[in-house]
Motif scaffolding. Structure first.
Motif, PDB file in Angstrom:
ATOM      1  N   ALA A 127       1.044  -1.203   0.123  1.00  0.00           N
ATOM      2  CA  ALA A 127      -0.023   0.205  -0.145  1.00  0.00           C
ATOM      3  C   ALA A 127       0.844   1.381   0.104  1.00  0.00           C
ATOM      4  O   ALA A 127       0.580   2.100  -0.737  1.00  0.00           O
ATOM      5  N   ALA A 128       2.093   1.038   0.896  1.00  0.00           N
ATOM      6  CA  ALA A 128       2.682   2.362   0.757  1.00  0.00           C
ATOM      7  C   ALA A 128       3.511   2.456  -0.579  1.00  0.00           C
ATOM      8  O   ALA A 128       3.826   3.802  -0.943  1.00  0.00           O
ATOM      9  N   ILE A 129       4.010   1.564  -1.431  1.00  0.00           N
ATOM     10  CA  ILE A 129       4.266   1.613  -2.802  1.00  0.00           C
ATOM     11  C   ILE A 129       3.472   2.371  -3.480  1.00  0.00           C
ATOM     12  O   ILE A 129       3.798   3.467  -4.349  1.00  0.00           O
ATOM     13  N   TRP A 130       2.213   2.104  -3.476  1.00  0.00           N
ATOM     14  CA  TRP A 130       0.887   2.711  -4.394  1.00  0.00           C
ATOM     15  C   TRP A 130       0.939   4.162  -3.921  1.00  0.00           C
ATOM     16  O   TRP A 130       0.570   5.091  -4.643  1.00  0.00           O
ATOM     17  N   LYS A 131       1.033   4.353  -2.552  1.00  0.00           N
ATOM     18  CA  LYS A 131       1.058   5.863  -2.035  1.00  0.00           C
ATOM     19  C   LYS A 131       2.138   6.612  -2.585  1.00  0.00           C
ATOM     20  O   LYS A 131       1.754   7.837  -2.984  1.00  0.00           O
ATOM     21  N   ASN A 132       3.370   6.031  -2.459  1.00  0.00           N
ATOM     22  CA  ASN A 132       4.526   6.937  -3.177  1.00  0.00           C
ATOM     23  C   ASN A 132       4.288   6.948  -4.532  1.00  0.00           C
ATOM     24  O   ASN A 132       4.770   7.976  -5.063  1.00  0.00           O
ATOM     25  N   LEU A 133       4.023   5.914  -5.375  1.00  0.00           N
ATOM     26  CA  LEU A 133       3.611   6.157  -6.767  1.00  0.00           C
ATOM     27  C   LEU A 133       2.555   7.224  -7.140  1.00  0.00           C
ATOM     28  O   LEU A 133       2.704   8.118  -8.201  1.00  0.00           O
ATOM     29  N   LEU A 134       1.659   7.264  -6.337  1.00  0.00           N
ATOM     30  CA  LEU A 134       0.545   8.440  -6.441  1.00  0.00           C
ATOM     31  C   LEU A 134       1.181   9.660  -6.363  1.00  0.00           C
ATOM     32  O   LEU A 134       0.903  10.898  -7.017  1.00  0.00           O
ATOM     33  N   MET A 135       1.834   9.821  -5.156  1.00  0.00           N
ATOM     34  CA  MET A 135       2.456  10.943  -4.745  1.00  0.00           C
ATOM     35  C   MET A 135       3.617  11.464  -5.847  1.00  0.00           C
ATOM     36  O   MET A 135       3.792  12.715  -6.248  1.00  0.00           O
ATOM     37  N   ILE A 136       4.316  10.542  -6.505  1.00  0.00           N
ATOM     38  CA  ILE A 136       5.190  10.927  -7.535  1.00  0.00           C
ATOM     39  C   ILE A 136       4.366  11.465  -8.738  1.00  0.00           C
ATOM     40  O   ILE A 136       4.822  12.317  -9.337  1.00  0.00           O
ATOM     41  N   ALA A 137       3.251  10.681  -8.979  1.00  0.00           N
ATOM     42  CA  ALA A 137       2.360  11.274 -10.122  1.00  0.00           C
ATOM     43  C   ALA A 137       1.937  12.698  -9.903  1.00  0.00           C
ATOM     44  O   ALA A 137       1.819  13.516 -10.611  1.00  0.00           O
ATOM     45  N   VAL A 138       1.362  12.884  -8.577  1.00  0.00           N
ATOM     46  CA  VAL A 138       1.069  14.303  -8.288  1.00  0.00           C
ATOM     47  C   VAL A 138       2.283  15.237  -8.280  1.00  0.00           C
ATOM     48  O   VAL A 138       1.940  16.621  -9.122  1.00  0.00           O
ATOM     49  N   THR A 139       3.294  14.776  -8.103  1.00  0.00           N
ATOM     50  CA  THR A 139       4.498  15.994  -8.037  1.00  0.00           C
ATOM     51  C   THR A 139       4.697  16.075  -9.712  1.00  0.00           C
ATOM     52  O   THR A 139       4.999  17.360 -10.028  1.00  0.00           O
ATOM     53  N   VAL A 140       4.713  14.872 -10.416  1.00  0.00           N
ATOM     54  CA  VAL A 140       4.996  15.302 -11.889  1.00  0.00           C
ATOM     55  C   VAL A 140       3.739  16.203 -12.325  1.00  0.00           C
ATOM     56  O   VAL A 140       4.114  17.127 -13.223  1.00  0.00           O
ATOM     57  N   LEU A 141       2.576  15.916 -12.136  1.00  0.00           N
ATOM     58  CA  LEU A 141       1.604  16.735 -12.568  1.00  0.00           C
ATOM     59  C   LEU A 141       1.680  18.406 -12.180  1.00  0.00           C
ATOM     60  O   LEU A 141       1.223  19.122 -12.695  1.00  0.00           O
ATOM     61  N   LEU A 142       2.203  18.319 -10.962  1.00  0.00           N
ATOM     62  CA  LEU A 142       2.385  19.789 -10.264  1.00  0.00           C
ATOM     63  C   LEU A 142       3.362  20.645 -11.148  1.00  0.00           C
ATOM     64  O   LEU A 142       3.264  21.742 -11.312  1.00  0.00           O
ATOM     65  N   ILE A 143       4.287  19.699 -11.694  1.00  0.00           N
ATOM     66  CA  ILE A 143       5.353  20.497 -12.495  1.00  0.00           C
ATOM     67  C   ILE A 143       4.735  21.208 -13.735  1.00  0.00           C
ATOM     68  O   ILE A 143       5.219  22.140 -14.202  1.00  0.00           O
ATOM     69  N   PHE A 144       3.654  20.430 -14.212  1.00  0.00           N
ATOM     70  CA  PHE A 144       3.194  20.921 -15.570  1.00  0.00           C
ATOM     71  C   PHE A 144       2.061  21.733 -15.265  1.00  0.00           C
ATOM     72  O   PHE A 144       1.710  22.813 -16.050  1.00  0.00           O
ATOM     73  N   ILE A 145       1.207  21.831 -14.321  1.00  0.00           N
ATOM     74  CA  ILE A 145       0.034  22.611 -14.180  1.00  0.00           C
ATOM     75  C   ILE A 145       0.018  23.661 -13.111  1.00  0.00           C
ATOM     76  O   ILE A 145      -0.711  24.684 -13.269  1.00  0.00           O
ATOM     77  N   TYR A 146       1.034  23.674 -12.259  1.00  0.00           N
ATOM     78  CA  TYR A 146       1.160  24.535 -11.169  1.00  0.00           C
ATOM     79  C   TYR A 146       1.968  25.896 -11.551  1.00  0.00           C
ATOM     80  O   TYR A 146       3.342  25.226 -11.543  1.00  0.00           O
ATOM     81  N   PRO A 147       1.601  26.919 -11.854  1.00  0.00           N
ATOM     82  CA  PRO A 147       2.519  27.851 -12.069  1.00  0.00           C
ATOM     83  C   PRO A 147       3.476  28.156 -10.957  1.00  0.00           C
ATOM     84  O   PRO A 147       3.113  28.387  -9.710  1.00  0.00           O
ATOM     85  N   VAL A 148       4.753  28.214 -11.373  1.00  0.00           N
ATOM     86  CA  VAL A 148       5.791  28.700 -10.207  1.00  0.00           C
ATOM     87  C   VAL A 148       6.004  30.110 -10.037  1.00  0.00           C
ATOM     88  O   VAL A 148       6.696  30.548 -10.840  1.00  0.00           O
ATOM     89  N   LYS A 149       5.392  30.700  -9.002  1.00  0.00           N
ATOM     90  CA  LYS A 149       5.594  31.974  -8.960  1.00  0.00           C
ATOM     91  C   LYS A 149       6.221  32.066  -7.554  1.00  0.00           C
ATOM     92  O   LYS A 149       5.409  31.970  -6.323  1.00  0.00           O
ATOM     93  N   PRO A 150       7.630  32.200  -7.210  1.00  0.00           N
ATOM     94  CA  PRO A 150       8.108  32.232  -6.045  1.00  0.00           C
ATOM     95  C   PRO A 150       7.594  33.514  -5.110  1.00  0.00           C
ATOM     96  O   PRO A 150       7.342  34.524  -5.539  1.00  0.00           O
ATOM     97  N   TYR A 151       7.580  33.321  -3.636  1.00  0.00           N
ATOM     98  CA  TYR A 151       7.281  34.410  -3.058  1.00  0.00           C
ATOM     99  C   TYR A 151       8.251  35.409  -2.995  1.00  0.00           C
ATOM    100  O   TYR A 151       9.577  35.096  -3.353  1.00  0.00           O
TER     101      TYR A 151
END
Length: 163
Positions: A127-151
């Motif tokens: 279950a932890a492996i699946w959780k980690n794979l999901l978190m990796i997928a979320v991180t990759v998705l964030l790279i593409f959809i979330y604008p990086v505007k630093p504070y």
């Protein structure tokens, strides 16, 4: 005019969903770090079981690991070097932990708790492996959809957090 409204709607959907995913990712790392602090000795014994030589070495590794999880959570929350440091560090850490869990499943089977959330949340290694794979997928998705505007003054936030 309809094209502009559609574009603006898509923009806001990406922005809001990206913020929700970023907060969720940071919350998982923060919860993981805090939950391990309350069962620190159990977490240290995990490293002893892996073959780390002494209790002192296991304690140092456990503290560094918890600190890294906390640091990733804070960097995500404060948008500190997201594309340059935080996203790659998040993916690297999750990939390394997934590799460790795969080895654990091969050697011992899908038994026991992985220790991902200390003693607060029991999770089997698979279950932890699946959780980690999901978190990796979320991180990759964030790279593409979330604008990086630093504070503004993110370097000062970073220096302050390192103290």
């Amino acid at each position: 005019m309809a094209d502009t409204a559609t574009r603006n709607t898509a923009f806001y959907i990406k922005r809001i969903s990206g913020m929700i995913l970023l907060l969720a990712l940071a919350a998982v790392f923060l919860f993981s770090a805090i939950s391990k602090l309350y069962s620190l000795e159990t977490f240290e014994w995990t490293f002893i079981d892996m073959g780390v030589g002494s209790m002192t070495t296991a304690s140092v590794i456990a503290h560094l690991f918890i600190g890294l999880e906390f640091l990733i959570a804070v960097f995500l929350l404060f948008h500190i070097y997201l594309k340059q440091v935080t996203y790659p560090a998040t993916i690297a850490m999750l990939a390394a932990l997934t590799g460790y869990l795969v080895i654990l499943v091969i050697q011992q089977g899908n038994t026991g708790s992985c220790g991902c959330f200390g003693d607060w949340l029991y999770m089997k290694p698979l279950a932890a492996i699946w959780k980690n794979l999901l978190m990796i997928a979320v991180t990759v998705l964030l790279i593409f959809i979330y604008p990086v505007k630093p504070y503004k003054y993110q370097e000062f936030y970073c220096m302050g957090l390192s103290l």
